[in-house]
Design a protein around this motif. Structure first.
Motif, PDB file in Angstrom:
ATOM      1  N   LEU A  60      -5.728  35.826  13.424  1.00  0.00           N
ATOM      2  CA  LEU A  60      -4.240  35.939  13.987  1.00  0.00           C
ATOM      3  C   LEU A  60      -3.523  37.214  12.904  1.00  0.00           C
ATOM      4  CD1 LEU A  60      -3.185  32.151  14.386  1.00  0.00           C
ATOM      5  CD2 LEU A  60      -4.069  34.023  16.188  1.00  0.00           C
ATOM      6  N   THR A  61      -2.586  37.915  13.736  1.00  0.00           N
ATOM      7  CA  THR A  61      -1.863  38.914  12.768  1.00  0.00           C
ATOM      8  C   THR A  61      -0.521  38.428  12.878  1.00  0.00           C
ATOM      9  OG1 THR A  61      -1.657  40.355  14.832  1.00  0.00           O
ATOM     10  CG2 THR A  61      -3.694  40.734  13.250  1.00  0.00           C
ATOM     11  N   ASP A  62      -0.157  37.667  13.553  1.00  0.00           N
ATOM     12  CA  ASP A  62       1.305  37.202  13.535  1.00  0.00           C
ATOM     13  C   ASP A  62       1.952  36.014  12.860  1.00  0.00           C
ATOM     14  OD1 ASP A  62       0.213  35.510  15.325  1.00  0.00           O
ATOM     15  OD2 ASP A  62       1.660  35.810  16.827  1.00  0.00           O
ATOM     16  N   VAL A  63       1.167  35.692  11.763  1.00  0.00           N
ATOM     17  CA  VAL A  63       1.298  34.212  11.025  1.00  0.00           C
ATOM     18  C   VAL A  63       2.511  34.641  10.020  1.00  0.00           C
ATOM     19  CG1 VAL A  63       0.335  32.408   9.689  1.00  0.00           C
ATOM     20  CG2 VAL A  63      -1.228  33.600  11.696  1.00  0.00           C
ATOM     21  N   LEU A  64       3.489  33.610  10.211  1.00  0.00           N
ATOM     22  CA  LEU A  64       4.401  33.560   8.949  1.00  0.00           C
ATOM     23  C   LEU A  64       4.092  32.375   8.082  1.00  0.00           C
ATOM     24  CD1 LEU A  64       7.471  34.184  11.535  1.00  0.00           C
ATOM     25  CD2 LEU A  64       6.858  35.717   9.548  1.00  0.00           C
ATOM     26  N   VAL A  65       4.459  32.580   6.671  1.00  0.00           N
ATOM     27  CA  VAL A  65       4.327  31.496   5.831  1.00  0.00           C
ATOM     28  C   VAL A  65       5.745  31.095   5.356  1.00  0.00           C
ATOM     29  CG1 VAL A  65       3.573  30.824   3.548  1.00  0.00           C
ATOM     30  CG2 VAL A  65       2.251  32.388   5.141  1.00  0.00           C
ATOM     31  N   PHE A  66       6.104  29.669   5.590  1.00  0.00           N
ATOM     32  CA  PHE A  66       7.373  29.127   4.998  1.00  0.00           C
ATOM     33  C   PHE A  66       6.772  28.138   3.842  1.00  0.00           C
ATOM     34  CE2 PHE A  66       7.962  30.473   9.298  1.00  0.00           C
ATOM     35  CZ  PHE A  66       9.141  30.840   9.548  1.00  0.00           C
ATOM     36  N   ARG A  67       7.536  28.444   2.620  1.00  0.00           N
ATOM     37  CA  ARG A  67       7.586  27.338   1.751  1.00  0.00           C
ATOM     38  C   ARG A  67       8.100  25.924   2.169  1.00  0.00           C
ATOM     39  NH1 ARG A  67       5.359  28.229  -3.719  1.00  0.00           N
ATOM     40  NH2 ARG A  67       5.587  26.422  -3.705  1.00  0.00           N
ATOM     41  N   VAL A  68       7.631  24.894   1.612  1.00  0.00           N
ATOM     42  CA  VAL A  68       8.307  23.698   1.667  1.00  0.00           C
ATOM     43  C   VAL A  68       8.605  22.824   0.647  1.00  0.00           C
ATOM     44  CG1 VAL A  68       7.546  23.430   4.293  1.00  0.00           C
ATOM     45  CG2 VAL A  68       6.109  22.467   2.523  1.00  0.00           C
ATOM     46  N   PRO A  69       9.518  22.139   0.602  1.00  0.00           N
ATOM     47  CA  PRO A  69       9.864  21.199  -0.863  1.00  0.00           C
ATOM     48  C   PRO A  69       8.635  20.369  -1.348  1.00  0.00           C
ATOM     49  CG  PRO A  69      11.613  20.976   0.689  1.00  0.00           C
ATOM     50  CD  PRO A  69      10.437  21.826   1.511  1.00  0.00           C
ATOM     51  N   ASP A  70       7.879  19.873  -0.381  1.00  0.00           N
ATOM     52  CA  ASP A  70       6.933  19.072  -0.684  1.00  0.00           C
ATOM     53  C   ASP A  70       5.897  18.749   0.275  1.00  0.00           C
ATOM     54  OD1 ASP A  70       7.899  16.877   0.714  1.00  0.00           O
ATOM     55  OD2 ASP A  70       9.437  16.200  -1.056  1.00  0.00           O
ATOM     56  N   GLU A  71       4.899  17.892  -0.290  1.00  0.00           N
ATOM     57  CA  GLU A  71       3.672  17.567   0.881  1.00  0.00           C
ATOM     58  C   GLU A  71       4.278  16.724   2.198  1.00  0.00           C
ATOM     59  OE1 GLU A  71      -0.232  17.478   2.511  1.00  0.00           O
ATOM     60  OE2 GLU A  71       0.594  18.787   0.671  1.00  0.00           O
ATOM     61  N   GLY A  72       5.172  15.886   1.789  1.00  0.00           N
ATOM     62  CA  GLY A  72       5.796  15.104   2.847  1.00  0.00           C
ATOM     63  C   GLY A  72       6.586  15.834   3.906  1.00  0.00           C
ATOM     64  N   ASP A  73       7.393  16.848   3.324  1.00  0.00           N
ATOM     65  CA  ASP A  73       7.972  17.541   4.457  1.00  0.00           C
ATOM     66  C   ASP A  73       7.108  18.666   5.234  1.00  0.00           C
ATOM     67  OD1 ASP A  73      10.969  17.772   4.054  1.00  0.00           O
ATOM     68  OD2 ASP A  73      10.124  17.775   2.075  1.00  0.00           O
TER      69      ASP A  73
END
Length: 137
Positions: A60-73
């Motif tokens: 896949l060439t269209d993947v975005l990464v988003f940080r999240v606060p923690d494992e629960g989120d």
């Protein structure tokens, strides 16, 4: 109550850059990546063997990464009914993935919430407090 419209790629830039101390830097392939105080919080990732197109088997060439606060989120987003996913590469890392092709499954408001949470997870606490206080006034 009016529902927010479908999210668009241009919303990522607009939402992220409206947050204090955010800078837009070139990331993978020259595509944008966003940082707060030099810490990554959202951006494109390079094609990897752990994220393949189900039909073609191609990376896949269209993947975005988003940080999240923690494992629960992270779990809540990935296990919810939205377009969020993860891969083994991200085990133990507080981030979720989204294909740009599936961005329209989110509303702009939903996208803003995830981007703002990503920013909060990386921004200095004093900057977050000031931003939240200003929103309340």
């Amino acid at each position: 109550m009016t529902r927010s419209r479908k999210a668009r790629e241009s919303d990522i830039d607009e939402i992220a850059l409206a947050l204090p101390r955010t800078t837009k830097v070139p990331g993978w392939g020259g595509l944008p990546s966003y940082q707060v105080s030099k810490k990554f919080f959202v951006g494109y990732r390079s094609p990897r063997p752990d994220a393949l197109d189900a039909e073609t088997g191609e990376r896949l060439t269209d993947v975005l990464v988003f940080r999240v606060p923690d494992e629960g989120d992270k779990r809540a987003l990935v296990q919810g009914d939205g377009p969020w996913f993860t891969t083994d590469h991200f085990n133990g890392y507080n981030a979720v993935l989204l294909r740009l092709a599936h961005l329209g499954q989110l509303t702009r408001d939903e996208l803003a919430e995830v981007i703002e949470d990503a920013w909060r997870s990386q921004a200095p606490k004093t900057v977050v407090r000031r931003w939240e206080d200003e929103r309340l006034s």
